[in-house]
Design an enzyme around this catalytic site. Sequence first.
Site, PDB file in Angstrom:
ATOM      1  N   PRO A  24       0.729  -1.006   0.069  1.00 40.05           N
ATOM      2  CG  PRO A  24      -0.687  -1.785   1.684  1.00 40.05           C
ATOM      3  CD  PRO A  24       0.340  -1.948   1.122  1.00 40.05           C
ATOM      4  CB  CYS A  26      -0.985   7.530   1.006  1.00 41.17           C
ATOM      5  SG  CYS A  26      -1.430   6.487   2.605  1.00 41.17           S
ATOM      6  CD  GLN A 105      -2.164  -0.770   4.708  1.00 41.77           C
ATOM      7  OE1 GLN A 105      -2.131   0.359   4.451  1.00 41.77           O
ATOM      8  NE2 GLN A 105      -1.082  -1.618   4.958  1.00 41.77           N
ATOM      9  CE1 TYR A 189      -0.434   6.873   9.972  1.00 44.34           C
ATOM     10  CE2 TYR A 189       0.500   4.861   9.076  1.00 44.34           C
ATOM     11  CZ  TYR A 189       0.384   6.213   8.854  1.00 44.34           C
ATOM     12  OH  TYR A 189       1.131   6.966   7.850  1.00 44.34           O
ATOM     13  NE  ARG A 237       3.124  -3.178   5.388  1.00 44.99           N
ATOM     14  CZ  ARG A 237       3.486  -2.549   4.367  1.00 44.99           C
ATOM     15  NH1 ARG A 237       3.076  -1.309   4.167  1.00 44.99           N
ATOM     16  NH2 ARG A 237       4.726  -2.785   3.742  1.00 44.99           N
ATOM     17  CG  LEU A 315      15.670   0.316   1.149  1.00 42.04           C
ATOM     18  CD1 LEU A 315      16.825   0.627   1.989  1.00 42.04           C
ATOM     19  CD2 LEU A 315      15.332   1.355  -0.080  1.00 42.04           C
ATOM     20  NE  ARG A 338      10.233   5.738  -0.468  1.00 44.13           N
ATOM     21  CZ  ARG A 338       9.964   5.448   0.758  1.00 44.13           C
ATOM     22  NH1 ARG A 338       9.994   4.015   1.271  1.00 44.13           N
ATOM     23  NH2 ARG A 338       9.497   6.328   1.716  1.00 44.13           N
TER      24      ARG A 338
END
Length: 368
Positions: A24, A26, A105, A189, A237, A315, A338
Site C-alpha cells: 500500500p 498513499c 488495506q 497508526y 500489517r 528496499l 517505491r
Amino acid sequence: MSAALFEPYTLRSLTIPNRVWMAPMCQYTAAPDGPEQGVPTDWHFQHLAARAVGGTGLILTEATAVSPEGRISPYDLGLWNSAQTDSFRRITSFLKSQGTVPGIQIAHAGRKASTERTWVDRGAPIAPGDGHGWTPVGPSPLAFGTTSTVPEELSTERIEEIVEQFAATARRALAAGFEVAEIHGAHGYLINQFLSPYTNHRTDEYGGSYENRIRFALEVVDAVRAVWPRELPVFFRISATDWLTENPDDEREGWTAEDTIRFAGDLSAHGVDLLDTSTGGNAPNAKIVAVPGYQVPFAERVKKETGLAVGAVGLITEAQQAEEIVAHGQADAVLLARELLRDPNFARRAARELGVAIPGPDQYHRAL
C-alpha cells in the site's frame, strides 16, 4: 526455466499468480470534502491498473480509512459509504481482468491523522479547524512529535465503534470486489499505537499488560474475520519493532521483535493468514539504518519461529534479490513499494531477468 518468485501461492481458496506483490502507498489524491470525499479517482485507477498490466500478482490499495477521522490526510481514500464502494468496483474489475488479485488495506490513522500531503510542507500536521483539519484520536493523549495535535483519548465506547467501523469497511470491500483484506497494524497508526507501550499509557482493559494492549487489535481482527468469507485470506500489517530496544542507548520502552513473535501466534489463532512484516513509524526519533533488505530478517524470524506465512518488505529493488528471499524461505512473497513507483513493470522485468515467461495482455504481445 522456473523461479520461486513466479510460483503461484495459495492462501485458503485464493491463488495468487506470483510472489511479486504491491505494498500500500498513499497517493493523497482523493477529494477532501463533499460527495467525492475519499472516493478513488482516475489517478487511483491508473496507478493501480498500471502495476496490474505490469504483471504484479497482488495489489493492495493505499491505507483506506474506516471513517473520515481515520484518514491520515484529508486527501486519503475511504470506504465508509456507497459512493466509495461503487467507485472501487471499476478498479477491482480491471485488476482481475489482468489476472491480478485485488486487495485492500483497511486503516485508521489514530494520532497520526490530519496531516498534509507529503509533498506539501513534508506532510505537516493540520490543526483542528485549519482548512480540512480535525482533532485526531488515540489510545492515550500523546502527540506524534512536538508540532502535532494532542489526540483525544478514546473511551471504551468509541473503541467499540471503531471496531465496528473496521467490520463495516470490510463488508463494503467485499461488495466492491476485493479478495484480500489487510488490517493496518503498523507504522504508528491506531492499532500500532494500542500495541506499543511507547504510545499506550492506558490503565484500563486496553492498556498495561501485553494481553490488554493486543485486545483492540484482536477485536478488530475478529470483527473483520467474521464478515470476510472463510475462503478468502486476511492479512495483518505489523511494525515488527519500534526500533527502540534495538538501539542500546535508547531507554524508551516500545514494541519489540519478541512481542511480534508472540503476537503472530495470537493473530494466527484468530484467523489471520499472513503477516505483512514491516517496522518502525511509531516513535518519531527512532534510529533506523535502512539498507537493502533491512526488514527481511524480521519476516524470516516470524516464518521460522511461528510457521505463519509472511511477506517481506524494505528496499527490495532487484529481481535476484527478490528471488533469493522467496527461494531461501525467508518470506512467502515480497511486497514492493517505491520500486514499483519507479518501475510499474518490475514483475515483467524480473521475469525476463530470471528467464521465466509470464502471461501478459494481448495488446502488448509484441513486447512480451
